[in-house]
Structure formats: structure tokens, C-alpha cells
Write an enzyme that holds these catalytic residues in place. Structure first.
Site, short mmCIF file in Angstrom:
data_model
loop_
_atom_site.label_atom_id
_atom_site.label_comp_id
_atom_site.label_asym_id
_atom_site.label_seq_id
_atom_site.Cartn_x
_atom_site.Cartn_y
_atom_site.Cartn_z
N ASN A 71 0.70 -1.23 -0.14
CA ASN A 71 -0.07 -0.05 -0.06
C ASN A 71 0.75 1.42 0.03
O ASN A 71 1.88 1.29 0.42
CB ASN A 71 -0.89 -0.09 1.38
CG ASN A 71 -1.73 -1.17 1.47
OD1 ASN A 71 -2.72 -1.41 0.48
ND2 ASN A 71 -1.61 -2.06 2.45
N HIS A 82 -0.18 10.36 18.00
CA HIS A 82 1.17 10.95 17.45
C HIS A 82 2.17 11.71 18.43
O HIS A 82 1.76 12.04 19.61
CB HIS A 82 0.83 11.99 16.44
CG HIS A 82 -0.01 13.32 16.65
ND1 HIS A 82 -1.09 13.29 17.21
CD2 HIS A 82 0.46 14.50 16.85
CE1 HIS A 82 -1.40 14.42 17.50
NE2 HIS A 82 -0.22 15.35 17.33
N HIS A 88 7.64 21.98 16.78
CA HIS A 88 6.10 22.15 16.48
C HIS A 88 5.84 23.45 17.15
O HIS A 88 5.07 24.18 16.61
CB HIS A 88 5.33 20.97 17.18
CG HIS A 88 3.73 21.09 16.72
ND1 HIS A 88 3.51 21.60 15.44
CD2 HIS A 88 2.67 21.02 17.45
CE1 HIS A 88 2.02 21.33 15.58
NE2 HIS A 88 1.65 20.97 16.55
N HIS A 214 2.11 23.78 25.03
CA HIS A 214 2.93 23.48 23.67
C HIS A 214 4.03 24.40 23.93
O HIS A 214 5.27 23.90 23.61
CB HIS A 214 2.10 23.67 22.51
CG HIS A 214 1.35 22.68 22.01
ND1 HIS A 214 0.13 22.27 22.54
CD2 HIS A 214 1.65 21.36 21.26
CE1 HIS A 214 -0.34 21.17 21.81
NE2 HIS A 214 0.39 20.73 21.19
#
Length: 269
Positions: A71, A82, A88, A214
């Protein structure tokens, strides 16, 4: 060197400061899968331009007489279970492939706020919650992987219940629990943890507008694990986590296969 010795060495190298508890014996440990599968139902941030795609390239008998399947896959970095790499939310942060593997193998600390989150979908882990946990279990060890158990994984199959809203392309009305600023500051800057994980869509709560957790974590080189599964099967102390993402060069994140190793007889709550 056996697996147990390797895990101990990894933890010491990660800077735990003192000899950590002995990791579970792999021949006897329960292995808890902390990742949701990737498929057409995998949840992504509402503003993601695409989702998980699996394209069949081959499936069947070959002219040579053997069976063959293959695939092609396509996915945004930040969806499903994740890892968020420091880059990020930090311009000079490490990319996915630059995170030391030893940082991703460590003892687990599970903090349970599921009852509070059930009552308030915008609940954030507080410094008081952290202090209460430490009064019972001792200080969070340096290098530990902290897993915030909110109970949200049971909502995974229902996009609206999981994210708090299912309006396509709109992330302004999300509601789900996660870490609070003060608790994140203490875990990252004072306890020097190796990673922050959660069983919701983000290490910031759904209604966040500044993604401060974050920012705090990325600035300190601490990755985030999001959309974790089965944290109800991991005890508050004693387990170990192995969290290895796809090694994407230059990536800001990527799909994560994470497992917890739980010794026989450990209390699961």
C-alpha cells in the site's frame, strides 16, 4: 546486555538522577498498546486539510505464483496517536528525527483527573493536582514520561464527544481536558520530565487560544504524546513506556506507536 539492562541504561542516560525502579521483566510484563489504529476514522485537528489515506498498490497473486500485498499511505503529521516534536512550537526546537530515542523510553507517571474531567470538559491539570499526586507517590522523577488520564479515550469513536465540536474546518469551539499552565511549568521546568502525554487531542485543553503548554514544553525540548489510548490499563506508578514515532527527517511530529510495560500484580486504576 538484556532488555531490562538496556531499559535501565536508557533511563540513566536520560538523566533520571538516581537509579530508577527496575523495569518490568519483558517475559512476564503485560504490554499495553497506547496507540489508536490509523484508518479512515482517525481523528485530526478540525483545520487539517486532509486525513489518513491508504491506497492499495497491490493485493493478489503475482505472475510468479506467490501472493503479494503493498500500500501507499498519506497522512498529516498531527493526527491520531502522534508525537509533537519541540519544533512544532519552538523555532529552534528539535525535529522529530533529532529527539534522542533514550528520552522516549522511561518510567511512566500516570496522573488521573478523569472524575474532574467528566464534570468539566475544559478541566486542566492544576498544580494542586500535581502536589496531591506527589504527596501520595513522591516527587515526579526527572526524565519520567507523564501520562495524563482524563478518560477521553473512550470517546474516540465519536468525533463530537471527543473534540467537543464537529464543525468542519473550525477549531474555535473545541472542549476537552488537558494540562494547565502551572502544572506544565512545574513538570517541565522543575521536575524536568522527558515527555508529556494525554488521552485527548492536545496537551493544551480544547478551548486554548495560546497553546501555552505546547510553548512551555517545546521551549524545553519536551515532546508531547497526543490521542493516547488505554491509559486506564496503566498504573499510576511502576510502569514503563516505550514511545517510538515514525522517524521523519525534519518533521514537526508524526504517527506514534507507544506501549506501556506493566509488571504482574501492579494495581491498575
Amino acid at each position: 546486555m538484556g532488555w531490562t539492562s538496556l531499559l535501565i541504561a536508557a533511563a540513566v542516560a536520560a538523566g533520571t538522577g538516581s537509579m530508577p525502579p527496575t523495569p518490568p521483566d519483558l517475559s512476564k510484563a503485560t504490554v499495553v498498546d497506547l496507540s489508536h489504529p490509523f484508518d479512515e476514522k482517525t481523528l485530526y485537528w478540525p483545520t487539517s486539510p486532509s486525513a489518513f489515506e491508504l491506497k492499495k498498490l497491490s493485493f493478489g497473486m503475482t505472475p510468479g505464483g506467490w501472493f503479494y500485498a503493498a500500500n501507499a499511505l498519506c497522512t498529516p503529521e498531527h493526527g491520531g496517536t502522534h508525537l509533537d516534536a519541540p519544533i512544532h512550537f519552538a523555532k529552534d526546537g528539535k525535529t522529530l528525527d533529532q529527539i534522542p530515542v533514550r528520552q522516549l523510553i522511561a518510567m511512566a507517571v500516570v496522573i488521573d483527573v478523569s472524575a474532574k474531567a467528566e464534570a468539566d470538559p475544559d478541566y486542566r491539570l492544576s498544580a494542586d493536582d500535581l502536589h496531591a499526586w506527589e504527596r501520595q507517590h513522591g516527587a515526579v522523577p526527572s526524565g519520567a514520561i507523564v501520562l495524563l488520564r482524563t478518560g477521553w479515550a473512550k470517546r474516540w469513536s465519536d468525533r463530537k464527544r471527543y473534540l467537543g465540536d464537529d464543525t468542519p474546518g473550525d477549531a474555535s469551539k473545541l472542549h476537552f481536558p488537558s494540562y494547565g499552565k502551572e502544572a506544565a511549568e512545574q513538570l517541565v521546568r522543575q521536575r524536568h520530565v522527558g515527555a508529556l502525554g494525554v488521552d485527548t487531542a492536545s496537551i493544551d485543553y480544547g478551548a486554548s487560544r495560546d497553546f501555552i503548554v505546547h510553548q512551555i514544553a517545546s521551549a524545553a525540548g519536551v515532546p508531547g504524546f497526543e490521542n493516547l489510548a488505554n491509559l486506564d490499563q496503566v498504573p499510576e506508578v511502576g510502569a514503563w513506556v516505550i514511545a517510538l514515532p515514525m522517524k521523519i527527517a525534519g518533521g514537526s511530529g508524526g504517527p506514534l506507536r507507544a506501549v506501556a510495560l506493566v509488571s504482574p500484580g501492579q494495581e491498575q486504576r
